[in-house]
Design an enzyme around this catalytic site. Structure first.
Site, short mmCIF file in Angstrom:
data_model
loop_
_atom_site.label_atom_id
_atom_site.label_comp_id
_atom_site.label_asym_id
_atom_site.label_seq_id
_atom_site.Cartn_x
_atom_site.Cartn_y
_atom_site.Cartn_z
N HIS A 135 0.86 -1.31 0.01
CA HIS A 135 -0.18 0.00 -0.15
C HIS A 135 0.86 1.26 -0.09
O HIS A 135 0.45 2.48 0.32
CB HIS A 135 -0.88 -0.01 1.09
CG HIS A 135 -1.70 -1.22 1.44
ND1 HIS A 135 -1.23 -2.16 2.34
CD2 HIS A 135 -2.75 -1.85 0.86
CE1 HIS A 135 -2.17 -3.17 2.29
NE2 HIS A 135 -2.92 -3.19 1.25
S1 FES Z 1 1.88 -0.50 3.40
FE1 FES Z 1 0.23 -1.84 3.60
S2 FES Z 1 1.23 -3.73 4.36
FE2 FES Z 1 2.89 -2.45 3.77
#
Ligand code: FES
Length: 170
Positions: A135
Site C-alpha cells: 500500500h
Molecule cells: S503498506 Fe500496507 S502492508 Fe505495507
C-alpha cells in the site's frame, strides 16, 4: 429465473470468489507460518546467531527468526549520516537513530511492514530505505516510517553483538 439472470448470477459468484481467493492468499501467509512455530515455551528461548562477516557495506541479508524475516543491513557512511540528520519533529513515529541501532553501522529490524504485514523491499522508496509495495509505505535508512499508511517504524528485535562478526537475535 431467466437464462440471462442465471448467467449474471454465475458471473457475480465467479467474481466474488475470485476476489476472495486473491485476498485469502496474501492474508494466509503469516498465520500459516505461525502455526508451524513451536509452542510458546520453546519460542521464549529461541534465539539465533548470525555470521555477519561477509556482508559488504550497503548490503543486507534477511534471516528467519521465530517465523519472521529479520533484515540485517550494513549501512554506508552516507546512509548513517542521512538517518542521523533527520529531525525528530519530522518523524511520524519519533525515534532517534542511535536508539534503533546499537552500532550505527548495523541496522537489525523485523522485516514486516507495520501496516498489514507485507515484507518491505530494501534500497527502495523515497527515503532510500525500504518500501512496502502493498500500500505504499516508505521507510528511511533507519527503518522509520516516513510516508504511507504504516503507523509505526519497523520493529527492532532483541539482539546483541556476540563478537564483531556475530549477532545473536532473540
Ligand atoms: S503498506 Fe500496507 S502492508 Fe505495507
Amino acid at each position: 429465473m431467466s437464462d440471462q439472470e442465471k448467467t449474471k448470477r454465475r458471473d457475480f459468484l465467479f467474481t466474488a470468489s475470485y476476489a476472495l481467493g486473491a485476498v485469502g492468499v496474501g492474508a494466509a501467509v503469516w498465520p500459516l507460518i505461525d502455526q508451524m512455530n513451536p509452542d510458546s515455551s520453546v519460542k521464549a528461548l529461541a534465539s539465533t546467531e548470525v555470521d555477519i562477516s561477509t556482508i559488504e557495506p550497503g548490503k543486507s541479508i534477511t534471516v528467519l527468526w521465530r517465523g519472521k524475516p529479520v533484515f540485517i543491513k550494513r549501512r554506508t557512511k552516507d546512509e548513517i549520516a542521512e538517518a542521523k540528520a533527520v529531525k525528530l519533529e519530522d518523524l511520524i513515529h519519533p525515534e532517534k537513530d542511535e536508539d534503533r541501532a546499537k552500532n550505527s553501522e548495523w541496522l537489525v529490524m523485523i522485516g514486516v511492514c507495520t501496516h498489514l504485514g507485507c515484507v518491505p523491499l530494501g534500497d527502495k522508496g523515497e527515503y532510500n530505505g525500504w518500501f512496502c509495495p502493498c500500500h505504499g509505505s516508505h521507510y528511511d535508512t533507519s527503518g522509520r516510517i516516513r510516508k504511507g499508511p504504516a503507523p509505526t517504524n519497523l520493529e527492532i528485535p532483541k539482539y546483541e553483538f556476540v563478537n564483531s562478526n556475530t549477532i545473536k537475535i532473540g
